[in-house]
Design a protein around this motif. Structure first.
Motif, PDB file in Angstrom:
ATOM      1  N   SER A 161      47.037  12.782  15.796  1.00  0.00           N
ATOM      2  CA  SER A 161      46.005  11.928  16.392  1.00  0.00           C
ATOM      3  C   SER A 161      45.830  12.318  17.858  1.00  0.00           C
ATOM      4  O   SER A 161      46.719  12.900  18.472  1.00  0.00           O
ATOM      5  N   TRP A 162      44.666  11.997  18.387  1.00  0.00           N
ATOM      6  CA  TRP A 162      44.357  12.302  19.783  1.00  0.00           C
ATOM      7  C   TRP A 162      43.441  11.202  20.289  1.00  0.00           C
ATOM      8  O   TRP A 162      42.253  11.178  19.983  1.00  0.00           O
ATOM      9  N   TYR A 163      44.006  10.251  21.001  1.00  0.00           N
ATOM     10  CA  TYR A 163      43.273   9.084  21.471  1.00  0.00           C
ATOM     11  C   TYR A 163      43.057   9.138  22.974  1.00  0.00           C
ATOM     12  O   TYR A 163      43.898   9.646  23.703  1.00  0.00           O
ATOM     13  N   VAL A 164      41.948   8.597  23.418  1.00  0.00           N
ATOM     14  CA  VAL A 164      41.722   8.331  24.836  1.00  0.00           C
ATOM     15  C   VAL A 164      41.962   6.842  25.011  1.00  0.00           C
ATOM     16  O   VAL A 164      41.266   6.022  24.403  1.00  0.00           O
ATOM     17  N   MET A 165      42.983   6.496  25.792  1.00  0.00           N
ATOM     18  CA  MET A 165      43.331   5.092  26.030  1.00  0.00           C
ATOM     19  C   MET A 165      42.840   4.715  27.424  1.00  0.00           C
ATOM     20  O   MET A 165      43.336   5.259  28.421  1.00  0.00           O
ATOM     21  N   MET A 166      41.874   3.835  27.471  1.00  0.00           N
ATOM     22  CA  MET A 166      41.272   3.437  28.738  1.00  0.00           C
ATOM     23  C   MET A 166      42.353   2.935  29.690  1.00  0.00           C
ATOM     24  O   MET A 166      43.175   2.103  29.333  1.00  0.00           O
ATOM     25  N   ILE A 202      44.913   4.487  30.701  1.00  0.00           N
ATOM     26  CA  ILE A 202      46.174   5.197  30.488  1.00  0.00           C
ATOM     27  C   ILE A 202      45.941   6.702  30.524  1.00  0.00           C
ATOM     28  O   ILE A 202      46.587   7.431  31.240  1.00  0.00           O
ATOM     29  N   GLN A 249      45.001  10.239  27.894  1.00  0.00           N
ATOM     30  CA  GLN A 249      44.978  10.753  26.528  1.00  0.00           C
ATOM     31  C   GLN A 249      46.380  10.676  25.947  1.00  0.00           C
ATOM     32  O   GLN A 249      47.356  11.012  26.608  1.00  0.00           O
ATOM     33  N   VAL A 250      46.448  10.240  24.705  1.00  0.00           N
ATOM     34  CA  VAL A 250      47.720  10.179  23.987  1.00  0.00           C
ATOM     35  C   VAL A 250      47.572  11.052  22.749  1.00  0.00           C
ATOM     36  O   VAL A 250      46.741  10.777  21.881  1.00  0.00           O
ATOM     37  N   THR A 301      49.424  12.750  19.506  1.00  0.00           N
ATOM     38  CA  THR A 301      50.575  12.697  18.607  1.00  0.00           C
ATOM     39  C   THR A 301      50.592  13.989  17.802  1.00  0.00           C
ATOM     40  O   THR A 301      49.603  14.343  17.160  1.00  0.00           O
TER      41      THR A 301
END
Length: 84
Positions: free
Chosen positions: A26-31, A33, A35-36, A38
């Motif tokens: 997974s590759w999320y952009v966390m507002m 924070i 990019q996270v 996995t």
């Protein structure tokens, strides 16, 4: 963003990350924070992945590296054993 992407390109980030054979789960952009990402990585390749990030992402991104492992199956087995 174009300047950051140009820096990452010059440092080889897009060619080296993720290394071949490493799965992006997974590759999320966390507002607030960042990019996270996995990854699924064999334990013996952890250093290689960390090195790819260190040598290509720094400057464009600030990085933190948190190796983890999936404990779900072990936890389920332990729970079953303890409930006998």
């Amino acid at each position: 963003m174009p300047q950051i992407n140009q820096q990452l390109k010059e440092q080889g980030y897009f060619k080296q990350f993720p290394p071949p054979g490493v799965e992006v789960v997974s590759w999320y952009v966390m507002m607030g924070i960042g990019q996270v990402v996995t990854l699924r990585v064999p334990a013996d390749r952890l250093r290689e992945v960390n090195r790819a990030i260190e040598s290509t992402a720094w400057g464009g991104y600030r990085t933190e590296f948190y190796p983890t492992y999936n404990y779900k199956a072990a936890a389920q087995k332990l729970r079953e054993e303890m409930n006998k």
